[in-house]
Scaffold this active site. Structure first.
Site, PDB file in Angstrom:
ATOM      1  N   SER A 122      -7.749  -1.748   6.392  1.00 33.93           N
ATOM      2  CA  SER A 122      -6.989  -1.505   7.628  1.00 33.93           C
ATOM      3  C   SER A 122      -6.194  -0.210   7.548  1.00 33.93           C
ATOM      4  O   SER A 122      -5.415   0.094   8.460  1.00 33.93           O
ATOM      5  CB  SER A 122      -6.017  -2.660   7.878  1.00 33.93           C
ATOM      6  OG  SER A 122      -6.712  -3.864   8.015  1.00 33.93           O
ATOM      7  N   ASN A 179      -4.025  -2.953  -3.144  1.00 33.40           N
ATOM      8  CA  ASN A 179      -4.047  -4.137  -2.286  1.00 33.40           C
ATOM      9  C   ASN A 179      -2.737  -4.889  -2.438  1.00 33.40           C
ATOM     10  O   ASN A 179      -1.756  -4.517  -1.822  1.00 33.40           O
ATOM     11  CB  ASN A 179      -5.275  -5.016  -2.536  1.00 33.40           C
ATOM     12  CG  ASN A 179      -5.521  -5.955  -1.353  1.00 33.40           C
ATOM     13  OD1 ASN A 179      -4.919  -5.770  -0.289  1.00 33.40           O
ATOM     14  ND2 ASN A 179      -6.369  -6.931  -1.508  1.00 33.40           N
ATOM     15  N   THR A 210       0.908  -1.122   0.000  1.00 34.58           N
ATOM     16  CA  THR A 210       0.000   0.000   0.000  1.00 34.58           C
ATOM     17  C   THR A 210       0.951   1.176   0.000  1.00 34.58           C
ATOM     18  O   THR A 210       2.157   0.988  -0.028  1.00 34.58           O
ATOM     19  CB  THR A 210      -0.890  -0.106   1.255  1.00 34.58           C
ATOM     20  OG1 THR A 210      -1.696  -1.267   1.126  1.00 34.58           O
ATOM     21  CG2 THR A 210      -1.786   1.085   1.483  1.00 34.58           C
TER      22      THR A 210
HETATM   23  N1  GLY Z   1      -5.871  -3.591   1.030  1.00 33.67           N
HETATM   24  C1  GLY Z   1      -5.418  -3.496   2.354  1.00 33.67           C
HETATM   25  C2  GLY Z   1      -6.307  -2.678   3.214  1.00 33.67           C
HETATM   26  O1  GLY Z   1      -7.018  -1.840   2.714  1.00 33.67           O
HETATM   27  O2  GLY Z   1      -6.318  -2.876   4.398  1.00 33.67           O
END
Ligand code: GLY
Length: 569
Positions: free
Chosen positions: A451, A399, A379
């Site tokens: 997250s 992601n 990320t």
């Molecule tokens: N794709 C990881 C998150 O948004 O937590």
């Protein structure tokens, strides 16, 4: 006179350095820690932080700089920077007003709850992670355009100039970037229906990555705004890509996409006010829960990474992630009990069974069993403060590394694989080992739970810190620990960011421990209490800014990412 001459020399030197760094393809190097009396940008790539600082110097505010950084990241950091993904931004203006914008991807209208299950109700491996069906409707262009509409100062064309230049003329890639591109060649070849610039026999350091198709997409956005991406040619390219590859995103999905303003979540921790992202991210709620759970204990007295401190913090993490799995999802679709989850009495009660001598049992909270996969913590986060004191904390993602690995034919950008962040089946873990339930079940138009934890902290009503990270499920605990490293354990920002970290996410029932964290004695003491420790190389990658009492800004990039770069204005 002497001072004036010195200033002139300094300015000229700064300009030379700037000119060298700003040229596409120039050799750039990343600075991990910087200090400034004015603005500060900490971003995951030197070309991106340089673009942010350039915008500050041109009179842009922190929001302008953050937006410019995001566009550049979409070009120079294709593994996570994006136009085909989504993200979250938390803002604190100089007058203390706060805002949050949610531009998380959405499930397409043709998505349904069991879309990744076979006729026997079993999860079809990797269908939510690889290829066209894994992609959610992208949110990044809508988010950046909306935040700029509300708070931007400079014209969007100015904020996009560097990104378009780097896409059009190219930039030279580093050894690490070449290695990463090489390691995904098989996946690119497997998933793509059209030729893409990313497929090549062998990438090497210094190669130029030129992205003409992406430049054209950016130019359409520059000219037409949201319609340049969500309608017309770009939307056609995405829809055609979906048809060729068996995906389900349609022109209607794209046309309907809107970024959503949200009210940030906030809470007090021993005189600090913590402002963070509400659902559709779980980050802010879980962070505030963990802080509230540990607040009554004398963490500072226990000592930095003492067995007592780590045990307490890991137990708070366990409980917050258990709540995450049960209660958190997109509030536009599911009634998340926010008041209860953040209620002080509830959270104190949550720790009632905390035993300082003994690890808790996640199974007693009703858990399943699963394996963690190691694919990615990809990320990207940027922290910005401008000279006026406006602050932005923004995290965005595809992601996994390069999302679902599909590059939109003729569009030149990767699509996300964010659908995997839904709970594809109750109790079945996603790539981060996170499980979920009804709250995060797939529904058309719903945002999958994240997250990401872009966070801003105040002390005595003044800006104190801006921080956030990439790192999947480990983002929340990294923000939690770096904040406590500063406010409880009195570490300077650089040490707080660099320090090894640990992570408990309820399931699996273990503490993941970075190689650099925890002494052998502390590891033994935790094992003696009944914790299972799982060694990992590294987890989340923090980018933070701290405002010192005298007004100086300290920026800290994380050594975990060689390209993390802190740049003062
Ligand atoms: N794709 C990881 C998150 O948004 O937590």
């Amino acid at each position: 006179m002497k001072i004036a001459r010195l200033l002139l020399v300094f300015t000229l030197l700064a300009q030379v350095a700037w000119a060298q760094r700003a040229l596409p393809g120039s050799v750039y190097s990343a600075t991990k820690t910087a200090e400034s009396q004015r603005g500060m940008v900490v971003a995951p790539h030197p070309l991106a932080s340089a673009a942010g600082v350039e915008i500050l110097k041109q009179g842009g505010n922190a929001i302008d700089a953050a937006v410019a950084v995001q566009w550049v990241m979409a070009v120079v950091y294709p593994r996570a920077g994006n136009v085909g993904g989504g993200g979250f931004m938390v803002i604190r203006l100089k007058d203390g007003a706060t805002a949050a914008i949610d531009y998380r991807e959405k499930a397409p209208l043709a998505a349904h709850r069991d879309m990744y299950l076979d006729s026997l109700g079993q999860v079809m491996p990797r269908l939510s992670q690889d290829g066209h069906l894994a992609a959610g409707v992208p949110g990044t262009p809508a988010g950046l355009l909306e935040v700029h509409r509300k708070y931007g100062r400079l014209p969007m064309a100015q904020l996009m100039a560097r990104a378009i230049e780097y896409a059009d003329k190219g930039f030279s890639i580093s050894e690490g970037e070449a290695a990463r591109l090489n390691s995904f060649q098989e996946a690119y070849r497997k998933q793509n229906t059209a030729p893409t610039v990313f497929i090549k026999d062998q990438w090497k350091a210094g190669d130029r990555l030129v992205q003409k198709d992406l430049a054209a997409v950016l130019k359409r956005i520059r000219k037409q705004g949201a319609a340049g991406f969500y309608e017309g040619k770009t939307a056609d390219l995405i829809a055609q890509e979906m048809q060729r590859g068996g995906g389900i995103i349609t022109r209607e999905d794209l046309k309907n996409y809107r970024a959503q303003w949200r009210t940030p979540v906030s809470g007090q921790y021993k005189g600090y006010r913590v402002i963070s992202m509400p659902p559709s991210s779980s980050g802010g709620v879980a962070l505030l829960q963990m802080l509230e759970m540990v607040e009554p204990y004398p963490l500072g007295q226990y000592g930095f990474q003492s067995a007592e401190a780590v045990h307490l913090m890991a137990e708070a993490e366990r409980r917050a992630y258990a709540d995450r799995a049960e209660y958190l999802g997109d509030t536009d679709f599911y009634k998340v009990p926010m008041d209860s989850l953040l209620n002080e009495t509830y959270l104190r009660g949550r720790m009632a069974d905390f035993n300082p001598a003994k690890a808790g049992q996640s199974a007693a909270l009703g858990a399943g069993k699963f394996q963690l996969t190691k694919e990615s913590f990809e990320t990207e986060h940027t922290s910005v403060v401008d000279a006026e004191g406006n602050a932005v904390s923004v995290t965005t993602t595809l992601n996994s590394n390069y999302g679902c690995k599909v590059v939109v034919g003729g569009g030149g950008f990767f699509l996300n694989n964010e659908m995997d962040d839904f709970s594809v089946k109750p109790g079945v873990p996603n790539q981060f080992g996170l499980v979920g339930n009804e709250a995060n079940a797939i529904q058309p138009g719903k945002r999958m739970l994240s997250s990401m934890t872009p966070t801003i902290v105040e002390k005595d009503g003044q800006l104190f810190m801006v921080l956030g990270a990439p790192g999947g499920s480990t983002i929340i605990t990294a923000v939690f620990q770096v904040l406590l490293n500063v406010v409880e354990f009195n570490l300077d920002l650089e040490s707080a960011v660099n320090a090894g970290r640990f992570h408990h996410q309820w399931l699996p029932d273990q503490i993941m421990v970075e190689e650099a964290a925890l002494s052998p004695q502390v590891r033994q003491a935790l094992t003696d209490k009944g914790h299972k420790l799982q060694s990992v190389k590294y987890m989340a990658v923090i980018k933070a800014i701290q405002r010192l009492p005298d007004g100086r800004l300290i920026g800290a990039g994380d050594p975990r990412n060689p390209d993390d770069d802190a740049e003062g204005e």
